[in-house]
Design a protein around this motif. Structure first.
Motif, PDB file in Angstrom:
ATOM      1  N   ALA A 165      21.799 -89.983  57.197  1.00  0.00           N
ATOM      2  CA  ALA A 165      22.704 -88.853  56.982  1.00  0.00           C
ATOM      3  C   ALA A 165      22.460 -88.209  55.369  1.00  0.00           C
ATOM      4  CB  ALA A 165      24.116 -89.466  56.892  1.00  0.00           C
ATOM      5  N   VAL A 166      22.385 -86.949  55.307  1.00  0.00           N
ATOM      6  CA  VAL A 166      22.458 -86.135  53.964  1.00  0.00           C
ATOM      7  C   VAL A 166      23.519 -85.266  53.981  1.00  0.00           C
ATOM      8  CG1 VAL A 166      21.024 -84.654  52.555  1.00  0.00           C
ATOM      9  CG2 VAL A 166      19.736 -85.917  54.502  1.00  0.00           C
ATOM     10  N   VAL A 167      24.487 -86.028  52.785  1.00  0.00           N
ATOM     11  CA  VAL A 167      25.765 -85.230  52.494  1.00  0.00           C
ATOM     12  C   VAL A 167      25.703 -84.947  51.142  1.00  0.00           C
ATOM     13  CG1 VAL A 167      26.868 -86.954  54.252  1.00  0.00           C
ATOM     14  CG2 VAL A 167      26.691 -87.300  52.003  1.00  0.00           C
ATOM     15  N   GLY A 168      26.794 -84.088  50.892  1.00  0.00           N
ATOM     16  CA  GLY A 168      27.115 -83.755  49.482  1.00  0.00           C
ATOM     17  C   GLY A 168      27.845 -82.253  49.591  1.00  0.00           C
ATOM     18  N   VAL A 169      28.058 -81.880  48.206  1.00  0.00           N
ATOM     19  CA  VAL A 169      28.841 -80.679  48.045  1.00  0.00           C
ATOM     20  C   VAL A 169      28.113 -79.508  48.718  1.00  0.00           C
ATOM     21  CG1 VAL A 169      30.136 -81.623  46.379  1.00  0.00           C
ATOM     22  CG2 VAL A 169      28.344 -79.989  46.076  1.00  0.00           C
ATOM     23  N   THR A 170      28.799 -78.371  48.896  1.00  0.00           N
ATOM     24  CA  THR A 170      28.067 -77.146  49.300  1.00  0.00           C
ATOM     25  C   THR A 170      26.960 -76.425  48.456  1.00  0.00           C
ATOM     26  OG1 THR A 170      28.590 -74.820  50.329  1.00  0.00           O
ATOM     27  CG2 THR A 170      29.764 -75.390  48.283  1.00  0.00           C
ATOM     28  N   ALA A 171      25.997 -75.966  48.830  1.00  0.00           N
ATOM     29  CA  ALA A 171      24.908 -75.403  48.027  1.00  0.00           C
ATOM     30  C   ALA A 171      24.092 -76.071  47.366  1.00  0.00           C
ATOM     31  CB  ALA A 171      25.666 -74.301  47.025  1.00  0.00           C
ATOM     32  N   THR A 172      23.980 -77.620  47.679  1.00  0.00           N
ATOM     33  CA  THR A 172      23.074 -78.673  47.014  1.00  0.00           C
ATOM     34  C   THR A 172      21.640 -78.679  47.621  1.00  0.00           C
ATOM     35  OG1 THR A 172      24.248 -80.262  48.270  1.00  0.00           O
ATOM     36  CG2 THR A 172      24.715 -79.815  45.840  1.00  0.00           C
ATOM     37  N   GLY A 173      21.675 -78.127  48.798  1.00  0.00           N
ATOM     38  CA  GLY A 173      20.338 -77.568  49.599  1.00  0.00           C
ATOM     39  C   GLY A 173      20.102 -78.861  50.575  1.00  0.00           C
ATOM     40  N   LYS A 174      21.341 -79.113  51.016  1.00  0.00           N
ATOM     41  CA  LYS A 174      21.314 -80.392  52.126  1.00  0.00           C
ATOM     42  C   LYS A 174      20.476 -80.100  53.372  1.00  0.00           C
ATOM     43  CE  LYS A 174      25.764 -80.158  52.625  1.00  0.00           C
ATOM     44  NZ  LYS A 174      25.994 -79.396  51.658  1.00  0.00           N
ATOM     45  N   SER A 175      20.578 -78.908  53.918  1.00  0.00           N
ATOM     46  CA  SER A 175      19.868 -78.512  55.211  1.00  0.00           C
ATOM     47  C   SER A 175      18.329 -78.465  54.806  1.00  0.00           C
ATOM     48  CB  SER A 175      20.294 -77.211  55.590  1.00  0.00           C
ATOM     49  OG  SER A 175      21.780 -77.147  56.054  1.00  0.00           O
ATOM     50  N   SER A 176      17.828 -78.064  54.000  1.00  0.00           N
ATOM     51  CA  SER A 176      16.474 -77.981  53.568  1.00  0.00           C
ATOM     52  C   SER A 176      15.974 -79.340  53.430  1.00  0.00           C
ATOM     53  CB  SER A 176      16.382 -77.177  52.146  1.00  0.00           C
ATOM     54  OG  SER A 176      16.457 -75.741  52.341  1.00  0.00           O
ATOM     55  N   VAL A 177      16.588 -80.190  52.708  1.00  0.00           N
ATOM     56  CA  VAL A 177      16.239 -81.682  52.632  1.00  0.00           C
ATOM     57  C   VAL A 177      15.996 -82.538  54.097  1.00  0.00           C
ATOM     58  CG1 VAL A 177      16.642 -83.905  51.861  1.00  0.00           C
ATOM     59  CG2 VAL A 177      16.876 -81.773  50.369  1.00  0.00           C
ATOM     60  N   ALA A 178      17.124 -82.077  54.890  1.00  0.00           N
ATOM     61  CA  ALA A 178      17.394 -82.716  56.051  1.00  0.00           C
ATOM     62  C   ALA A 178      16.050 -82.129  56.863  1.00  0.00           C
ATOM     63  CB  ALA A 178      18.629 -82.405  56.988  1.00  0.00           C
TER      64      ALA A 178
END
Length: 306
Positions: A6-19
């Motif tokens: 799971a990749v979580v965190g606040v908005t605009a930190t690039g989660k989707s790109s890392v996932a």
């Protein structure tokens, strides 16, 4: 090695790109979005959905599963996520969860017990326009629940009262509670940035979205019949642009308000996820590929609980 990262965190930190980078490295992987607004069709630009090309490359779940006129509930999301995870496992593939909607995320990974809906009770509560009065009532009926929410958070207050009054059981009594963090066979990594950097990225993202046609997207949604549901119309960015289109404020005012509200939302996300001791935090200043490497390293070191 566990089946889920799971990749979580606040908005605009690039989660989707890392996932996405992680899924590409794993090869036999599928992404499960944990975002309460990406579930809606036609709400693409403002929710930062992955492109059609990306979704064709790596299977994504829980995106475009509901009409924007539908109130897609947490219970519906939890059931769909449970099915998606089972389907991914049945194909002997690995699931990568990604998102920042905290309660939805906890409902998925911790299988929270979610209270039933009581529409008639909720409708009666909505007739009371004084949110402070509703909060006082909640203090009397369920002081524990009342202490967990702001006296101005009308939606949460009404929901807590709906359950407490309609079901005859305190809202705070459901499940082990959000303060419990039981072991899970899921590697959880969080992407961390300074608040100043998050604030900057939020503003830059709105600029990119406007250039990509965000206003036109909201105009099309505003013209829909049936209209947007209450849930969909409250989405950050959409709510403010809808207010602009209805003549309540200028476009500049709407964008300024959207940026301010999104920054506040990021603070709430930060507090939510930082409470979870199971999350290993990574500095999101690193490039996407390096962050994917770090996340996969955590995954390799993970040992399933007995």
């Amino acid at each position: 090695m566990p089946s889920t990262l799971a990749v979580v965190g606040v908005t605009a930190t690039g989660k989707s790109s890392v996932a996405l980078a992680i899924a590409r490295r794993l090869g036999e992987a599928e992404i499960i979005s944990v975002d309460s607004m990406q579930v809606y069709r036609e709400m693409d630009i403002g929710t930062d959905k992955p492109s059609a090309a990306v979704r064709a490359e790596v299977p994504h779940h829980l995106i475009d599963v509901a009409e924007p006129s539908e109130d897609y509930s947490l219970t519906m999301f939890q059931a769909a996520a449970r099915q998606a995870r089972a389907d991914v496992a049945a194909r002997s593939r690995q699931a990568v969860l990604v998102g920042g909607t905290g309660l939805y995320y906890r409902a998925v990974i911790d299988d929270l017990e979610i209270p039933a809906r009581y529409p008639e009770t909720a409708a009666a509560l909505e007739e009371e326009l004084d949110t402070t009065a509703l909060h006082r009532r909640l203090v009397e009926l369920d002081p524990v629940a009342a202490s967990r929410m702001e006296p101005t958070n009308r939606r949460r207050i009404v929901r807590a009262l709906e359950v407490t009054v309609g079901g005859g059981r305190p809202f705070s009594s459901y499940g082990p509670g959000l303060s419990e963090y039981p072991p899970r066979d899921i590697v959880q990594v969080g992407l961390s940035l300074s608040r100043a950097e998050v604030d900057c990225r939020i503003e830059q993202r709105y600029q990119r979205q406007m250039e990509a046609g965000f206003l036109a997207e909201v105009e099309a949604l505003a013209a829909r019949h049936p209209p947007l549901s209450r849930t969909a119309s409250q989405a950050l960015g959409y709510k403010e642009l809808l207010a602009h289109l209805s003549g309540e404020m200028s476009l500049e005012e709407a964008l300024t308000l959207a940026i301010t509200r999104t920054r506040r939302f990021a603070r709430r996300q930060e507090r939510w996820f930082r409470r979870d001791p199971r999350i290993a935090w990574l500095n999101a200043d690193s490039d996407t590929e390096s962050l994917a490497d770090e996340a996969l390293s955590h995954m390799a070191q993970h040992r399933s609980p007995s």
